[in-house]
Design a protein around this motif. Structure first.
Motif, short mmCIF file in Angstrom:
data_model
loop_
_atom_site.label_atom_id
_atom_site.label_comp_id
_atom_site.label_asym_id
_atom_site.label_seq_id
_atom_site.Cartn_x
_atom_site.Cartn_y
_atom_site.Cartn_z
N UNK A 14 31.42 41.53 29.72
CA UNK A 14 32.30 40.58 29.55
C UNK A 14 33.07 41.50 31.08
N UNK A 15 32.29 41.56 31.84
CA UNK A 15 32.64 41.85 33.22
C UNK A 15 33.47 43.83 33.27
N UNK A 16 32.23 44.77 32.97
CA UNK A 16 32.71 45.73 33.46
C UNK A 16 32.04 46.43 34.36
N UNK A 17 31.84 47.81 34.95
CA UNK A 17 31.64 48.16 36.18
C UNK A 17 30.41 48.66 36.07
N UNK A 18 29.09 48.32 36.78
CA UNK A 18 28.20 48.49 36.70
C UNK A 18 27.20 49.82 37.83
N UNK A 19 26.15 50.39 37.55
CA UNK A 19 26.10 51.31 38.46
C UNK A 19 25.02 50.69 39.50
N UNK A 20 25.26 48.79 40.41
CA UNK A 20 25.58 49.19 41.77
C UNK A 20 27.27 47.65 41.90
N UNK A 21 27.86 48.48 41.50
CA UNK A 21 29.23 48.61 41.20
C UNK A 21 29.59 48.42 42.80
N UNK A 22 30.20 47.92 44.36
CA UNK A 22 30.45 48.66 45.29
C UNK A 22 31.85 49.67 45.09
N UNK A 23 32.61 50.51 45.45
CA UNK A 23 33.30 51.34 45.51
C UNK A 23 34.54 50.46 45.54
N UNK B 109 26.17 43.59 40.31
CA UNK B 109 26.84 44.27 40.36
C UNK B 109 27.72 44.44 39.35
N UNK B 110 28.07 43.80 37.94
CA UNK B 110 28.33 43.77 37.06
C UNK B 110 27.97 43.76 35.37
N UNK B 111 28.38 44.15 34.92
CA UNK B 111 28.57 43.69 33.53
C UNK B 111 28.58 42.09 32.49
N UNK C 298 25.13 36.04 42.93
CA UNK C 298 26.65 37.13 41.81
C UNK C 298 26.74 36.14 41.17
N UNK C 299 28.06 37.55 40.53
CA UNK C 299 28.30 36.59 39.13
C UNK C 299 29.98 35.46 38.84
N UNK C 300 29.73 34.69 39.03
CA UNK C 300 30.90 33.44 39.19
C UNK C 300 32.33 33.77 38.46
N UNK C 301 31.82 34.91 36.82
CA UNK C 301 32.91 34.36 36.09
C UNK C 301 33.54 36.18 36.69
N UNK C 302 33.32 36.96 36.33
CA UNK C 302 33.42 39.27 36.56
C UNK C 302 33.34 38.57 37.86
N UNK C 303 33.17 38.82 39.46
CA UNK C 303 33.50 38.79 40.03
C UNK C 303 33.44 37.92 41.14
N UNK C 304 34.73 37.98 41.13
CA UNK C 304 35.72 36.64 42.35
C UNK C 304 36.17 37.56 43.67
N UNK C 305 36.22 38.17 43.78
CA UNK C 305 35.71 39.37 45.34
C UNK C 305 34.79 39.53 46.33
N UNK C 306 34.07 40.08 45.49
CA UNK C 306 33.43 41.10 46.03
C UNK C 306 31.05 40.67 45.69
N UNK C 307 30.32 40.40 45.12
CA UNK C 307 29.45 39.82 45.72
C UNK C 307 29.16 37.98 44.92
N UNK C 308 29.96 37.38 45.77
CA UNK C 308 30.44 36.29 45.11
C UNK C 308 29.21 35.51 46.84
N UNK C 309 29.18 33.75 46.01
CA UNK C 309 28.42 33.58 46.90
C UNK C 309 28.50 33.43 48.74
N UNK D 288 35.36 48.80 43.17
CA UNK D 288 35.94 47.65 42.40
C UNK D 288 36.67 48.09 41.20
N UNK D 289 37.84 46.21 41.18
CA UNK D 289 38.32 46.55 39.80
C UNK D 289 37.41 46.07 39.10
N UNK D 290 37.37 46.62 37.58
CA UNK D 290 37.19 45.74 36.32
C UNK D 290 37.77 46.46 35.04
N UNK D 291 37.55 45.61 34.01
CA UNK D 291 38.49 45.81 32.52
C UNK D 291 37.91 48.02 32.93
#
Lengths: 298, 353, 611
Positions: free
Chosen positions: A145-154, A139-141, A216-227, A156-159
């Motif tokens: 280094x952390x941009x919105x992807x087509x499966x990012x949740x509504x 769910x993230x690029x 999960x992307x442990x670096x760029x998604x600390x809020x949504x798809x976390x473990x 979601x905050x990214x760069x």
């Protein structure tokens, strides 16, 4: 439940792993992923499957596009081709058409497969190209280094969506089911044993197999798809799920609030190469091309 | 060409026929009116060419371009639209429209009919047309050239001045020519009965073999010959016959006016015109062998022949179509047949040489 | 055979037959079909034929089609400016083309149209005074012979054949094989139509100056066939052993895929219509990586989409063959008009320093050779190869002589073989010729990863200046061997030897016009020669420079606005040339080239006559 990534994990398991034969399928290159990345689990699972199935190194090709997941071929000791962003599927189609004996496994991420490469998924699926597509859906690029992807949740905050992601996420499972994939399943990087079984089943399938792997992307998604979030959300497909019923599979795919793990759908139908060969037989070809290596590759 | 392109309002002059009179008229119409649209319509596939020269095919001249009067560029230079292989099916004089047989309608402001004459074939020979060769176009001339072997024998029936002209060339090129003379001999000239023997003798002096149709009981049939003999046989009323390689009727010309039937202008044999060359329709003129011109002297409509007369008609028509008031006056010489000091036939018909 | 050779022969001074026939009508009139029959019949009769059809972008119905055929005793190099005979199947389309017919040439048309014609709308209002009009009741003849007007095209052809006294046999044979395939009855009906039309034509007095001589003797012997550029390309691909084809329909390349779709399955080979050009080239690269001879064909817009993947082919050193049939651009441009404006894209396209091989055949026979040789080169030099065609070459037909044996090497791979000593396989190992031995998936012990990332000899990502420099050198230098590729003419000189006044440097389909122009200029006493350049990348700098040494002026005729080849030559050799760049939506006019030659010859003040 929280899983804290620890580098010592590998050391502790080293002997066990060496004896298991999994390292036979690992290259000497070290993964470049962040510590704790779900993708490590996938390397482990895939190498375990290759070892279990004893697919010959020389007859196995890993194909990838661009993205964190697409570094995958470098870590496997079979043949591999690291292609362009979004183009792994058509390259894999060409490889499989050129040589039926090759086991072709495509790995890629959600941006690679459903944004830039989205145009190819329907066609690989409907043609039933005999390849396995392992989609690492985080769910993230990550590589950029952390941009919105087509499966990012509504929301979601990214760069690239600093206020919030205004776009509804795609539903990859529902899409590939509607495109006519003959094997569709979902696994979760946090459940490595199940993941291994699912990869094994996907690779064993004759035809286009699509495995959506939540990670999960442990670096760029600390809020949504976390473990921790994913661990609470995922559930197994219900026991009465009928994997020959595409409508039931689609209904299950709609359960995005609680992603369901397991085999959604499986269908036995001729592959692209088989269809081309029966077409050749109709056209009067002397010998079927199936299983035959190209003349010059002999 | 300097000046203008035709304006939408410019008059459209249409000429039917691309012979001497039609071509002369086109040239002079352009002189009189620089902006007019000028269209020539002809059934011929060729542009204006010298039909009087056609006997030269027996001198080895086999390329029609040799007979061409103008280079092709002449027409575009003078902005004359030349429409060949085109036939007029009928005329709607009331609306000033020509109906072409290929389903096209062409509007005219002034029309000049100069469709000329075709070789006349007397009724008793009509059935044998298929076995005889005409002589009016380059195509005809080449067909005769092909059918007549070197030194072959041509049978000329009638013997108008066109035929006699051909006969001179045929003899000069080593062929045998037999003339079956009759009332049409020397057409369009009228030879008094008393003079006739003198003129026939002059023909014999040229090398023609001579028979009088009247003496033989008239021509009864033209037939395909039996093998071993020349291709054609002419059978006479008294039972005698004559063999030759080709048989050609030369009984003068008949005006080509079928398409004018019912169009309005008066027709006797040809289109009837005043000395202005206007027909009874104020928008339609006629010139050349297709028209009969009122003769004050003879109190009747007369055909005038000979290339000088025909060309003059083109000029007069062109002048009057563009608002002039010219009158056709036949050159008296143009109608005279005579024998010169050496007893040779001289005709204005041949004068072009 | 030397890659750069000189040909003094050229075309003989006298050709017994040199006749161009144009057939014009709407798409529904069977115009192109008539052209096909005429072309095949005359080729069967033993004439040399070059033909080119112009057709509308519209799918069906009323668009204008013109089929032009030049029929000669010896092979001609281009169509002529003027046709000797024009056959109209639809006056409204034909009228604008009447001026193409030379003086004393023939115009054959319908004398009894079925519908009312507006004033001035019939072709007789437009036939020039120097041309010979031949009106026939074509429709009526068709209806009498076949009780339908559907054979009008065959009747019109038959009239022409009768008028010119052509041998009936080859026409009957062609009609029978054209229609007999579908339905014996249809063939019979059309043969009846032909006989009736022929009799009418033969009975018509011929006034034009169009004369057919007997077909050339040399042509009667040997394996002569008539092919379009695209058909020859397909033949070349098949003879070179194509394994896989991937394509997406695009004018004017589509017929390559259509023919392959028929032929490849018969040979047990695989063809796939992909979802776009990106996937077509991606699959081609994939199949090439897996060891197959794989190709795709496209036109400019598709080439633009393929650029990124071509770059992967270059850096990953994967063989791939891309046939590009150019059309008018940019963007959708003019899909049915020929142009040579994708040279820059082919030679310089893709990002980064991404060299590749680009070859451009100049005639139909060249299409065959280049298509087959492209596979050899792609394999031998481990690189994408672009074969640059254009609409005029793809769609034109020429009689060609093909060798009985396919003249292509079935395997040009520098293949890696495992030895005892091998520790690790180095896919991109340095070597003298900069071509590394290649292992292909399925090869024991040759496992490796190729990548679009800059990489070291092992194929592992590496972005140090040393490696990037070394690999850049490798990728460029290895291609130079292509200039000496066996049995391949990279460039060739025609015409006068030694010092000359005006040299023509031509490429692609336009070279035929260059040759015709050169012959005309020489006939006028101008010292002139022409060099065709087949290999555009890598550029054959030495032989081209040698040729230019001989020329006082160098003219570069081509069909694009920028003078793309002229710029390429100037960039490669740093010498001036005179561009003759035209975007005329059709083949270049020979007369335009000759005019420019005359101008340049006058400038250099050395006409032959003065010597």
């Amino acid at each position: 439940m929280t899983i804290q990534p620890k580098p010592v994990y590998l050391d502790e398991k080293l002997d066990e792993v060496r004896q298991s034969g999994r390292l036979d399928y690992r290259s000497k290159a070290l993964p470049t992923w962040c510590p704790g990345c779900g993708y490590f689990a996938m390397v482990e699972s895939l190498t375990a499957v290759l070892n279990r199935m004893q697919l010959p190194h020389k007859d196995t090709v890993i194909v990838s596009g661009i993205g964190c997941a697409s570094r995958f071929p470098f870590f496997i000791s079979t043949y591999g081709i690291h292609t362009l962003h979004g183009r792994a599927l058509p390259v894999a189609t060409g490889i499989k058409m050129a040589n039926d004996r090759l086991h072709v496994i495509v790995v890629g991420g959600d941006g690679d497969g459903f944004a830039i490469g989205g145009g190819h998924v329907p066609h690989a699926a409907r043609r039933n190209v005999d390849i396995t597509y392992l989609l690492f859906d985080n769910g993230v690029y990550g590589l950029t280094k952390g941009q919105t992807s087509p499966t990012s949740v509504l929301g979601f905050r990214t760069s690239t969506s600093p206020y919030e992601n205004p776009d509804r996420p795609l539903n990859p499972l529902l899409m590939v089911l509607s495109h006519g994939a003959s094997w569709v399943g979902q696994a979760y990087a946090g459940k490595p044993d199940h993941l291994t079984e699912m990869i094994a089943a996907a690779v064993a399938h004759r035809g286009f197999s699509y495995l959506n792997i939540l990670s999960p992307c442990v670096t760029f998604d600390k809020t949504e798809r976390t473990y921790s979030n994913l661990g609470l959300q995922v559930a197994d497909l219900p026991a009465n799920h009928d994997s020959t019923n595409v409508a039931m599979a689609m209904a299950a795919a709609m359960r995005t609030d609680h992603p369901l793990l397991g085999l959604y759908y499986k269908e036995d139908r001729p592959t692209l190469n088989e269809n081309l060969d029966s077409l050749a037989a109709k056209a009067g070809a002397g010998t079927p091309a199936a299983g035959k290596k190209p003349v010059r590759a002999a | 060409m300097p000046d203008t392109t035709p304006a939408a309002t410019a008059p459209h002059y249409v000429i039917i026929g691309v012979g001497v009179s039609g071509s002369q008229a086109a040239a002079e119409l352009r002189d009189h009116d620089r902006t007019a649209r000028i269209t020539i319509i002809t059934a011929s596939r060729l542009p204006f060419y010298q039909r009087y020269d056609l006997p030269r095919v027996f001198n080895g001249v086999h390329d029609w371009r040799t007979f061409m009067v103008h280079q092709p560029g002449y027409y575009s230079d003078n902005r004359i639209t030349l429409r060949r292989d085109t036939r007029v099916g009928g005329i709607d004089a009331k609306n000033r429209l020509l109906h072409l047989t290929h389903k096209e309608t062409v509007h005219y402001d002034k029309l000049l009919v100069a469709s000329g004459g075709r070789p006349y074939v007397p009724e008793h020979l009509v059935d044998y047309r298929r076995l005889m060769f005409g002589w009016g176009s380059f195509e005809d001339a080449m067909a005769v050239r092909q059918a007549l072997p070197d030194g072959g024998h041509a049978l000329l029936l009638g013997g108008d001045m066109i035929g006699l002209d051909l006969a001179r060339t045929l003899i000069a090129t080593g062929h045998r020519v037999t003339l079956v003379a009759g009332e049409h001999s020397f057409w369009p000239h009228q030879v008094p009965a008393t003079e006739r023997p003198k003129y026939l003798a002059a023909l014999q002096a040229l090398g023609l073999e001579l028979l009088e149709e009247g003496d033989l009981g008239g021509i009864v049939a033209v037939e395909q010959s039996v093998a071993g003999l020349p291709a054609r046989r002419v059978v006479f009323g008294d039972g005698s016959d004559l063999h030759g390689d080709v048989v050609m009727p030369f009984f003068g010309l008949a005006p080509q006016v079928e398409f004018m039937a019912g169009a309005g202008p008066d027709i006797e044999r040809g289109l009837l015109v005043q000395r202005s060359l206007r027909t009874t329709d104020e928008h339609i003129y006629a010139a050349g062998n297709v028209c009969q011109i009122w003769s004050e002297k003879d109190r009747r409509y007369k055909f005038y022949n000979g290339w000088k007369n025909v060309r003059l008609m083109g000029s007069v028509a062109a002048a009057n179509m563009t608002g002039g008031s010219d009158e056709f006056r036949s050159n008296p010489d143009a109608e005279a047949l005579r024998l010169d000091d050496q007893g040779r036939i001289q005709s204005p018909f041949w004068e072009y040489q | 055979m030397s890659p750069a050779t000189t040909d003094h022969g050229g075309k003989g001074a006298m050709t017994a037959t040199d006749i161009q026939i144009a057939i014009c009508g709407s798409a529904g009139d069977g115009t192109i079909a008539a052209g096909n029959i005429l072309r095949n019949a005359l080729a069967t009769a033993g004439y040399r034929v070059i033909s080119f059809d112009v057709y509308p972008p519209e799918i069906r119905g009323f668009g204008k089609c013109i089929s032009r055929l030049r029929i000669t005793t010896e092979q001609a190099y281009s169509l002529k400016e003027k046709s000797d005979c024009l056959i109209s199947l639809d006056d409204s389309h034909t009228i604008p083309h009447v001026g193409e017919v030379r003086d004393f040439g023939a115009v054959i048309f319908e004398a009894k149209p079925v519908a009312q014609v507006p004033e001035g709308g019939h072709i007789t209002a437009h036939v020039r005074p120097g041309q010979i009009p031949y009106g026939f009741s074509i429709r009526e003849i068709s209806e009498q012979a076949t009780s339908s007007n559907r054979s009008r095209n065959v009747v019109a052809l038959a009239i022409m054949a009768g008028l010119f006294g052509l041998d009936k046999g080859p026409f009957r044979q062609t009609i029978d094989s054209t229609f007999g395939k579908k339905n014996k009855k249809v063939a019979e009906v059309n043969l009846d139509a032909f006989e009736t039309g022929y009799a009418v034509g033969a009975a018509t007095f011929k006034l034009d100056s169009v004369k057919f001589g007997p077909p050339g003797k040399s042509v009667r012997q040997g394996k002569v066939t008539i092919l379009s550029g695209n058909a020859a390309t397909v033949r070349g691909l098949l003879d070179a052993g194509i394994d896989c084809y991937f394509g997406y329909p695009i004018t004017p390349a589509t017929s390559i895929m259509e023919r392959l779709a028929v032929e490849m399955p018969k040979r047990g080979k695989r063809l796939l219509q992909t979802e776009d050009e990106i996937s077509a080239i991606a699959a081609t690269v994939g199949a090439g990586y897996a060891g197959a001879r794989a190709a795709t064909a496209t036109s400019g817009p598709g080439l633009a989409l393929m650029m990124e993947m071509l770059g992967l082919g270059t850096i990953a050193e994967v063989p791939a063959v891309v046939l590009v049939s150019q059309r008018g651009g940019p963007s959708t441009g003019m899909p049915t008009k020929t142009e040579q404006s994708d040279l820059n894209a082919a030679v310089y396209g893709s990002h980064g320093d991404s060299p590749r091989i680009v070859i451009a055949p100049t005639n139909v026979e060249g299409c065959y050779r280049c298509a087959g040789k492209a596979f050899e080169m792609a394999e031998a030099y481990q690189t994408p190869v672009i074969v640059l065609l254009d609409l005029y070459l793809s769609n034109r037909y020429e009689t060609v002589v093909l060798a009985n044996e396919a003249p292509f090497n079935p395997d040009c791979n520098k293949r890696w073989r495992r030895t005892e000593r091998d520790e690790v396989y180095r896919r991109f190992a340095a070597s003298d010729d900069q071509i590394s031995a290649r292992a292909i998936p399925g090869d024991e012990g040759g496992m490796h990863v190729v990548t679009g990332l800059e990489h070291n000899e092992l194929g592992r990502p590496n972005d140090t200046p040393e490696i990037h420099t070394a690999m850049s050198v490798k990728r460029h230098d290895k291609l130079k061997a292509a200039l000496r590729h066996p049995d391949f003419t990279i460039c060739k000189r025609f015409g006068d030897d030694g010092p000359i006044d005006v040299g023509l440097l031509g490429w692609g389909s336009t070279f035929g016009e260059c040759l015709e122009a050169m012959f005309m200029a020489r006939a006028e006493g101008i010292r002139c020669a022409a060099m065709k350049v087949v290999m555009l990348s890598p550029f054959p700098a030495d032989p081209v420079a040698e040729f230019m040494d001989d020329c006082k002026a160098v003219l570069v005729p081509e069909l694009n606005f920028q003078g793309q080849f002229a710029r390429l030559v100037q960039a490669e050799l740093a010498r001036p040339v005179v561009p003759l760049a035209k975007v005329s939506c059709g083949p270049m006019r020979v007369e335009d080239i000759v005019e420019e030659i005359r101008r340049l010859a006058a400038q250099v003040h050395q006409p032959l006559a003065a010597e």
